[in-house]
Design an enzyme around this catalytic site. Structure first.
Site, PDB file in Angstrom:
ATOM      1  N   GLU A 153      23.342  85.411  -1.259  1.00 15.85           N
ATOM      2  CA  GLU A 153      24.356  84.378  -1.570  1.00 15.85           C
ATOM      3  C   GLU A 153      25.412  84.326  -0.467  1.00 15.85           C
ATOM      4  OE1 GLU A 153      25.610  83.935  -5.603  1.00 15.85           O
ATOM      5  OE2 GLU A 153      27.319  82.684  -5.023  1.00 15.85           O
TER       6      GLU A 153
ATOM      7  N   ASP B 165      32.738  75.555   1.831  1.00 19.39           N
ATOM      8  CA  ASP B 165      33.963  74.887   2.293  1.00 19.39           C
ATOM      9  C   ASP B 165      33.559  73.540   2.891  1.00 19.39           C
ATOM     10  OD1 ASP B 165      35.616  76.999   1.540  1.00 19.39           O
ATOM     11  OD2 ASP B 165      35.266  78.058   3.420  1.00 19.39           O
TER      12      ASP B 165
ATOM     13  N   ASP C 129      30.511  69.638  -4.926  1.00 18.12           N
ATOM     14  CA  ASP C 129      31.183  68.575  -5.685  1.00 18.12           C
ATOM     15  C   ASP C 129      31.894  67.643  -4.705  1.00 18.12           C
ATOM     16  OD1 ASP C 129      33.047  70.873  -5.196  1.00 18.12           O
ATOM     17  OD2 ASP C 129      34.501  69.414  -5.971  1.00 18.12           O
TER      18      ASP C 129
ATOM     19  N   THR D  60      29.879  78.170 -11.331  1.00 17.84           N
ATOM     20  CA  THR D  60      30.769  79.070 -10.604  1.00 17.84           C
ATOM     21  C   THR D  60      32.218  78.695 -10.929  1.00 17.84           C
ATOM     22  OG1 THR D  60      30.975  77.639  -8.677  1.00 17.84           O
ATOM     23  CG2 THR D  60      29.139  79.207  -8.672  1.00 17.84           C
TER      24      THR D  60
ATOM     25  N   GLU E  12      33.115  75.516  -9.255  1.00 19.36           N
ATOM     26  CA  GLU E  12      32.510  74.351  -9.908  1.00 19.36           C
ATOM     27  C   GLU E  12      33.287  73.974 -11.174  1.00 19.36           C
ATOM     28  OE1 GLU E  12      28.346  74.727 -10.944  1.00 19.36           O
ATOM     29  OE2 GLU E  12      28.499  73.015 -12.285  1.00 19.36           O
TER      30      GLU E  12
HETATM   31  C1  LIG Z   1      34.934  76.700  -1.885  1.00 17.48           C
HETATM   32  S1  LIG Z   1      34.590  78.380  -1.984  1.00 17.48           S
HETATM   33  C2  LIG Z   1      33.277  78.485  -3.191  1.00 17.48           C
HETATM   34  C3  LIG Z   1      33.104  79.879  -3.732  1.00 17.48           C
HETATM   35  C4  LIG Z   1      31.952  80.070  -4.737  1.00 17.48           C
HETATM   36  N1  LIG Z   1      30.666  79.849  -4.113  1.00 17.48           N
HETATM   37  C5  LIG Z   1      32.108  79.177  -5.936  1.00 17.48           C
HETATM   38  O1  LIG Z   1      31.317  78.233  -6.081  1.00 17.48           O
HETATM   39  O2  LIG Z   1      33.028  79.447  -6.766  1.00 17.48           O
HETATM   40  C6  LIG Z   1      33.704  78.679  -0.452  1.00 17.48           C
HETATM   41  C7  LIG Z   1      33.611  80.164  -0.126  1.00 17.48           C
HETATM   42  O3  LIG Z   1      32.809  80.353   1.029  1.00 17.48           O
HETATM   43  C8  LIG Z   1      33.354  81.446   1.747  1.00 17.48           C
HETATM   44  N2  LIG Z   1      32.832  81.367   3.130  1.00 17.48           N
HETATM   45  C9  LIG Z   1      33.150  80.474   4.081  1.00 17.48           C
HETATM   46  N3  LIG Z   1      32.484  80.725   5.225  1.00 17.48           N
HETATM   47  C10 LIG Z   1      31.707  81.810   4.990  1.00 17.48           C
HETATM   48  C11 LIG Z   1      30.805  82.564   5.780  1.00 17.48           C
HETATM   49  N4  LIG Z   1      30.566  82.262   7.052  1.00 17.48           N
HETATM   50  N5  LIG Z   1      30.174  83.611   5.216  1.00 17.48           N
HETATM   51  C12 LIG Z   1      30.415  83.934   3.920  1.00 17.48           C
HETATM   52  N6  LIG Z   1      31.278  83.267   3.128  1.00 17.48           N
HETATM   53  C13 LIG Z   1      31.918  82.216   3.647  1.00 17.48           C
HETATM   54  C14 LIG Z   1      34.853  81.255   1.609  1.00 17.48           C
HETATM   55  O4  LIG Z   1      35.590  82.437   1.829  1.00 17.48           O
HETATM   56  C15 LIG Z   1      34.963  80.781   0.167  1.00 17.48           C
HETATM   57  O5  LIG Z   1      35.170  81.834  -0.746  1.00 17.48           O
END
Ligand SMILES: C[S@@+](CC[C@H](N)C(=O)[O-])C[C@H]1O[C@@H](n2cnc3c(N)ncnc32)[C@H](O)[C@@H]1O
Length: 230
Positions: A61, A135, A171, A209, A212
């Site tokens: 993940e 992101d 989303d 999540t 979400e």
């Molecule tokens: C918008 S959040 C969504 C978190 C989770 N997947 C959810 O649906 O609740 C995006 C996450 O991706 C992580 N992220 C961004 N770039 C990443 C990378 N290169 N490797 C691992 N995680 C990363 C960020 O720190 C952030 O927690």
């Protein structure tokens, strides 16, 4: 081993902040005691045996947020191995709480960039890769920073087994359109959707999540994409 070098425009540090609010005492203890025990080794090749002591189906993940999806899947499939990557410390603490409370010996964590671990895995070693609400980097000039780009996708494709699955949830309408365009350019992934219902309805075994749930509360639509590695 395959690396993401095929697309020189791939931005390697895709994430922003690493920590938010200060950790409480119990949380700090988890980081000090449990995190080292469940961490992916910082260097060198990573494989089933090094992580779990035996060969087993592996799930990966990217950006697990607070770890609820990772923990749900690991609890559901106790004989499978789960690797979760997240650079954000408070999110890692969330995952550690799940690992402790649900007694999940089949989860390993990396606090940092998912691509760093992905490139150290053997090719064709993963059964599932999850990318949930990445992101969005909404500005066009930042589009190269999106995880859905050919550099990271080449790496994901190399590490998935033939028949393995890449799950992407978003989303964000821009990210949704962008992903459909990019994925449509690839011959190594087959979109597992026969009708609109397949990407508008949450598939089984795909829990909501935290991000979400937040998006739904704001009234956002959510799209669920499943691709099979050819
Ligand atoms: C918008 S959040 C969504 C978190 C989770 N997947 C959810 O649906 O609740 C995006 C996450 O991706 C992580 N992220 C961004 N770039 C990443 C990378 N290169 N490797 C691992 N995680 C990363 C960020 O720190 C952030 O927690």
């Amino acid at each position: 081993m395959t690396t993401a070098k095929s697309d020189p425009t791939t931005i390697r540090r895709l994430y922003g902040r690493r920590s938010g609010h200060k950790l409480r005492q119990g949380q700090a203890a988890l980081v000090e005691e449990l995190l080292p025990a469940v961490s992916v080794p910082e260097e060198g090749p990573v494989d089933w045996t090094r992580l779990f002591g035996d060969e087993r189906p592996l799930h990966f993940e990217i950006g697990f947020g607070s770890g609820e999806h990772l923990a749900y899947r690991a609890d559901l499939l106790p004989d499978h191995g789960f690797i979760g990557c997240e650079p954000f410390l408070n999110g890692v603490v969330g995952a550690l709480v799940h690992i402790r409370d649900k007694h999940l010996p089949n989860v390993r964590l990396h606090m940092g960039d998912a691509l760093n671990v992905l490139e150290r895995l053997p090719d064709a070693s993963l059964r599932f890769v999850y990318l949930l609400h990445p992101d969005p980097w909404p500005k066009a000039r930042h589009a190269k920073r999106r995880m859905v780009n050919h550099g990271p996708l080449d790496l994901i494709a190399a590490k998935l087994q033939p028949g393995g699955e890449f799950r992407l949830g978003t989303d964000d309408p821009t990210y949704c359109r962008w992903s459909m365009m990019i994925m449509n350019q690839r011959r190594d992934f087959e979109w597992l959707a026969e009708s609109a219902k397949d990407f508008l309805t949450r598939p089984g075994g795909w829990p909501e999540t935290r991000y979400e749930a937040k998006a739904r509360r704001k009234g956002h639509e959510v799209w669920y994409f499943r691709y099979r590695r050819a």
